[in-house]
Design a protein around this motif. Structure first.
Motif, PDB file in Angstrom:
ATOM      1  N   SER A 253       0.827  -1.211   0.000  1.00 39.92           N
ATOM      2  CA  SER A 253       0.000   0.000   0.000  1.00 39.92           C
ATOM      3  C   SER A 253       0.860   1.258   0.000  1.00 39.92           C
ATOM      4  CB  SER A 253      -0.926   0.005   1.212  1.00 39.92           C
ATOM      5  OG  SER A 253      -1.697  -1.164   1.234  1.00 39.92           O
ATOM      6  N   LEU A 254       2.005   1.201   0.676  1.00 41.62           N
ATOM      7  CA  LEU A 254       2.893   2.364   0.707  1.00 41.62           C
ATOM      8  C   LEU A 254       3.523   2.616  -0.662  1.00 41.62           C
ATOM      9  CD1 LEU A 254       4.714   1.908   4.143  1.00 41.62           C
ATOM     10  CD2 LEU A 254       3.113   3.717   3.530  1.00 41.62           C
ATOM     11  N   LEU A 255       3.692   1.539  -1.445  1.00 42.17           N
ATOM     12  CA  LEU A 255       4.281   1.691  -2.780  1.00 42.17           C
ATOM     13  C   LEU A 255       3.250   2.160  -3.797  1.00 42.17           C
ATOM     14  CD1 LEU A 255       6.429  -1.564  -2.829  1.00 42.17           C
ATOM     15  CD2 LEU A 255       7.317   0.758  -2.836  1.00 42.17           C
ATOM     16  N   LEU A 256       1.970   2.025  -3.438  1.00 42.19           N
ATOM     17  CA  LEU A 256       0.881   2.323  -4.372  1.00 42.19           C
ATOM     18  C   LEU A 256       0.966   3.702  -5.036  1.00 42.19           C
ATOM     19  CD1 LEU A 256      -1.876   1.138  -5.447  1.00 42.19           C
ATOM     20  CD2 LEU A 256      -2.943   2.475  -3.645  1.00 42.19           C
TER      21      LEU A 256
ATOM     22  N   GLY B  71       0.001  15.562   1.752  1.00 39.44           N
ATOM     23  CA  GLY B  71      -0.872  16.469   2.496  1.00 39.44           C
ATOM     24  C   GLY B  71      -2.204  15.812   2.817  1.00 39.44           C
ATOM     25  N   ASP B  72      -2.777  15.102   1.836  1.00 38.71           N
ATOM     26  CA  ASP B  72      -4.042  14.392   2.045  1.00 38.71           C
ATOM     27  C   ASP B  72      -3.905  13.358   3.153  1.00 38.71           C
ATOM     28  OD1 ASP B  72      -5.307  15.810   0.084  1.00 38.71           O
ATOM     29  OD2 ASP B  72      -4.962  14.317  -1.486  1.00 38.71           O
ATOM     30  N   VAL B  73      -2.779  12.637   3.113  1.00 39.81           N
ATOM     31  CA  VAL B  73      -2.547  11.599   4.122  1.00 39.81           C
ATOM     32  C   VAL B  73      -2.480  12.238   5.512  1.00 39.81           C
ATOM     33  CG1 VAL B  73      -0.931   9.845   4.937  1.00 39.81           C
ATOM     34  CG2 VAL B  73      -1.363  10.086   2.498  1.00 39.81           C
TER      35      VAL B  73
ATOM     36  N   ARG C  78      -8.282  -2.824   7.877  1.00 43.09           N
ATOM     37  CA  ARG C  78      -9.585  -2.398   7.348  1.00 43.09           C
ATOM     38  C   ARG C  78      -9.524  -1.010   6.739  1.00 43.09           C
ATOM     39  NH1 ARG C  78     -13.975  -5.121   9.720  1.00 43.09           N
ATOM     40  NH2 ARG C  78     -15.416  -3.480   9.175  1.00 43.09           N
ATOM     41  N   ILE C  79      -8.648  -0.152   7.293  1.00 36.65           N
ATOM     42  CA  ILE C  79      -8.525   1.201   6.728  1.00 36.65           C
ATOM     43  C   ILE C  79      -7.942   1.107   5.321  1.00 36.65           C
ATOM     44  CG2 ILE C  79      -7.419   3.458   7.058  1.00 36.65           C
ATOM     45  CD1 ILE C  79      -7.463   2.731  10.092  1.00 36.65           C
ATOM     46  N   ILE C  80      -6.972   0.182   5.164  1.00 37.24           N
ATOM     47  CA  ILE C  80      -6.362  -0.015   3.842  1.00 37.24           C
ATOM     48  C   ILE C  80      -7.387  -0.567   2.856  1.00 37.24           C
ATOM     49  CG2 ILE C  80      -4.578  -1.276   2.568  1.00 37.24           C
ATOM     50  CD1 ILE C  80      -2.895  -1.294   5.122  1.00 37.24           C
ATOM     51  N   THR C  81      -8.097  -1.625   3.243  1.00 37.25           N
ATOM     52  CA  THR C  81      -9.061  -2.234   2.309  1.00 37.25           C
ATOM     53  C   THR C  81     -10.218  -1.273   2.023  1.00 37.25           C
ATOM     54  OG1 THR C  81     -10.107  -3.379   4.173  1.00 37.25           O
ATOM     55  CG2 THR C  81      -8.537  -4.629   2.881  1.00 37.25           C
ATOM     56  N   ARG C  82     -10.611  -0.478   3.017  1.00 40.66           N
ATOM     57  CA  ARG C  82     -11.677   0.504   2.809  1.00 40.66           C
ATOM     58  C   ARG C  82     -11.228   1.561   1.792  1.00 40.66           C
ATOM     59  NH1 ARG C  82     -13.634   2.968   8.282  1.00 40.66           N
ATOM     60  NH2 ARG C  82     -11.801   4.280   8.042  1.00 40.66           N
ATOM     61  N   GLY C  83      -9.970   1.992   1.907  1.00 47.38           N
ATOM     62  CA  GLY C  83      -9.427   2.961   0.956  1.00 47.38           C
ATOM     63  C   GLY C  83      -9.424   2.411  -0.457  1.00 47.38           C
TER      64      GLY C  83
ATOM     65  N   HIS D  49     -11.541   3.798  -3.701  1.00 44.45           N
ATOM     66  CA  HIS D  49     -10.574   4.490  -4.564  1.00 44.45           C
ATOM     67  C   HIS D  49     -10.031   5.755  -3.904  1.00 44.45           C
ATOM     68  CE1 HIS D  49     -11.594   1.724  -7.729  1.00 44.45           C
ATOM     69  NE2 HIS D  49     -12.855   1.966  -7.478  1.00 44.45           N
ATOM     70  N   ARG D  50      -9.726   5.649  -2.600  1.00 40.22           N
ATOM     71  CA  ARG D  50      -9.132   6.792  -1.905  1.00 40.22           C
ATOM     72  C   ARG D  50      -7.698   6.417  -1.529  1.00 40.22           C
ATOM     73  NH1 ARG D  50     -14.474   7.644   1.204  1.00 40.22           N
ATOM     74  NH2 ARG D  50     -13.585   6.218   2.719  1.00 40.22           N
ATOM     75  N   THR D  51      -6.768   6.772  -2.425  1.00 40.35           N
ATOM     76  CA  THR D  51      -5.375   6.373  -2.219  1.00 40.35           C
ATOM     77  C   THR D  51      -4.828   6.930  -0.905  1.00 40.35           C
ATOM     78  OG1 THR D  51      -5.140   6.392  -4.606  1.00 40.35           O
ATOM     79  CG2 THR D  51      -3.117   6.254  -3.343  1.00 40.35           C
TER      80      THR D  51
END
Lengths: 228, 243
Positions: free
Chosen positions: A86-89, B3-5, B181-186, B190-192
């Motif tokens: 995910s970090l590489l995405l 910045g978004d992150v 879950r935060i990763i899979t939800r993103g 489609h919220r990188t």
């Protein structure tokens, strides 16, 4: 295509784990996924190996360099695979490159340590003798040190390959997980026959690749067989 | 992007609530601690006993090879769709029991292998000398073998901890609990920036746990002072699994 109720095999209706019809009907999908899994694994481990050798050679120059290299790779190894991909995405997107970089970094950690351990295991007397008969540094490395370190390096290659096969399934998060893609699809539709088939093929692939490396090692280091 | 992150991670609203970062982080920590404790209770005694008797080496060493070859993802799926099911399980969330079982299964190999190897690699001379001095078997184990094997055993516990944290993250792929879950939800939305924010949290959590484990390792080693005077220790091979 219209499927009549009688055409649907009972094991699909019951959602059985083991279903012969699944293996034959989904053969193209299974073959494609296995091939993707195989090439992602092989490319990742080779990439990791190509990076590991120079890093190990650099690391043995001084204790400081060694702790930087070993410590740095350990930090990468600590990061869970789902997070690393995910970090590489943002950099590599939904491509096979994302998975390959991640997997190569993990195998790098294992391989650097084994290359270092293998080179360290070369007896000093052997080095002295080689120096005495006039070997240069490069000749010593290629003709003496690497061949003698090969069993330990190959052991690392086995560990790296087997764990890369298992880890590649997580690549499914960016749609390049080989057999993992079939697993992720099955999360939604709860298709047990698919989960079973993909899992079996994945473990099978790990065992086959492990055996290939064992055979390669026997061919490359014929002297170790007599030593035992 | 960065910045978004950052704004995602610093927005309090994303931390609160049932599906907030806070709840998932607590869930994942709870899973990690429970699974590690269960694995210690299940794995340490047999590995210590076998190591002391110097028996079952084949089993103890191969268990980690098998553990490496089996994909965490597949085991989680089989458990969640199999007899265990994916029901809510107390504070552990959806598919909590299946996740816990998978975590324990993948924590055991590094734990068992390192413990066994740690005990059997204790200098035979030291063990024989202790026996010769008339120490009982129990005393030989607690006063000689265990202290000398502590660094290797602690290393196994650290590897198991890292493995448990990684496996707990993958549980999210099976719609299970935890920070993954935060990763899979993103990904699903489609919220990188959400994917990356989740990944940052998981990675930081792993590094923090690793750092704490290293500190605990130093603190727990009874031979620390004696060892410090010795030459630099050699770099061992990686014995742990990976998730």
């Amino acid at each position: 295509m219209i499927l009549l109720a009688s055409d649907v095999p009972q094991c699909y209706v019951d959602n059985d784990w083991i279903c012969g019809r699944y293996w034959s009907e989904y053969r193209p999908e299974l073959v494609d996924a296995t091939i993707q899994h195989l090439w992602i694994t092989v490319v990742s481990v080779l990439f990791g190996f190509v990076l590991a050798v120079p890093l190990a050679l650099l690391a043995r120059r001084s204790p400081t360099l060694e702790s930087i290299v070993v410590g740095g790779t350990t930090i990468i190894y600590t990061i869970p695979s789902l997070a690393l991909f995910s970090l590489l995405l943002p950099f590599t997107g939904l491509t096979a490159t994302t998975v390959i970089i991640g997997l190569a970094l993990y195998s790098l950690t294992i391989l650097v340590r084994n290359v270092l351990a293998g080179l360290r295991g070369v007896p000093d007397e052997v080095r002295e003798s080689a120096r005495g008969v006039g070997y240069s540094n490069t000749q010593m490395l290629l003709r003496i040190e690497i061949p003698l370190a090969l069993p330990v390096i190959m052991a690392g290659l086995r560990v790296a390959t087997v764990s890369t096969v298992a880890l590649a399934t997580i690549g499914a998060i960016v749609s390049y997980g080989g057999l993992g893609n079939l697993l992720l699809l099955a999360v939604g539709n709860q298709f047990k026959a698919q989960i079973f088939a993909a899992s079996i093929l994945c473990v099978g692939l790990a065992v086959v690749l492990d055996l290939v490396i064992v055979v390669a090692q026997r061919l490359l280091t014929p002297w170790t067989r007599h030593a035992r | 992007m960065l910045g978004d992150v950052l704004s995602y991670l610093t927005d309090g609203a994303n931390w609160s609530g049932e599906n907030g970062i806070g709840a998932f982080a607590v869930q994942q920590l709870l899973l990690t601690v429970t699974a590690l404790l269960a694995a210690l209770v299940l794995g340490l005694p047999p590995a210590l006993y076998l190591g002391h008797r110097r028996r079952g080496g084949f089993l103890a060493v191969n268990v980690s090879n098998v553990g490496r070859a089996i994909p965490v993802f597949a085991v989680l799926l089989v458990l969640a769709l199999g007899p265990i099911g994916s029901d809510e399980f107390g504070p552990y969330g959806r598919a909590g029991l299946a996740t816990l079982i998978a975590l324990v299964l993948f924590a055991l190999p590094p734990l068992i292998t390192n413990t066994y190897v740690g005990i059997t690699e204790v200098d035979r001379g030291a063990v024989e000398a202790a026996r010769g001095m008339g120490m009982s078997e129990m005393k030989v184990f607690t006063a000689v073998e265990l202290p000398l094997a502590t660094p290797v055993i602690m290393n196994g516990i650290r590897l198991a901890l890292v493995q448990v944290w990684a496996t707990a993250t993958i549980a999210a792929l099976v719609a299970g609990p935890g920070l993954g879950r935060i990763i899979t939800r993103g990904f699903a939305n489609h919220r990188t920036y959400e994917v990356v924010a989740g990944a940052v949290l998981v990675a930081l959590g792993a590094l923090l746990l690793e750092a704490l484990a290293v500190l605990a390792e130093r603190y727990a080693d009874p031979m620390r002072r004696a060892r410090r005077q010795q030459a630099r220790t050699t770099t061992g091979a990686v014995v742990g699994g990976r998730g």
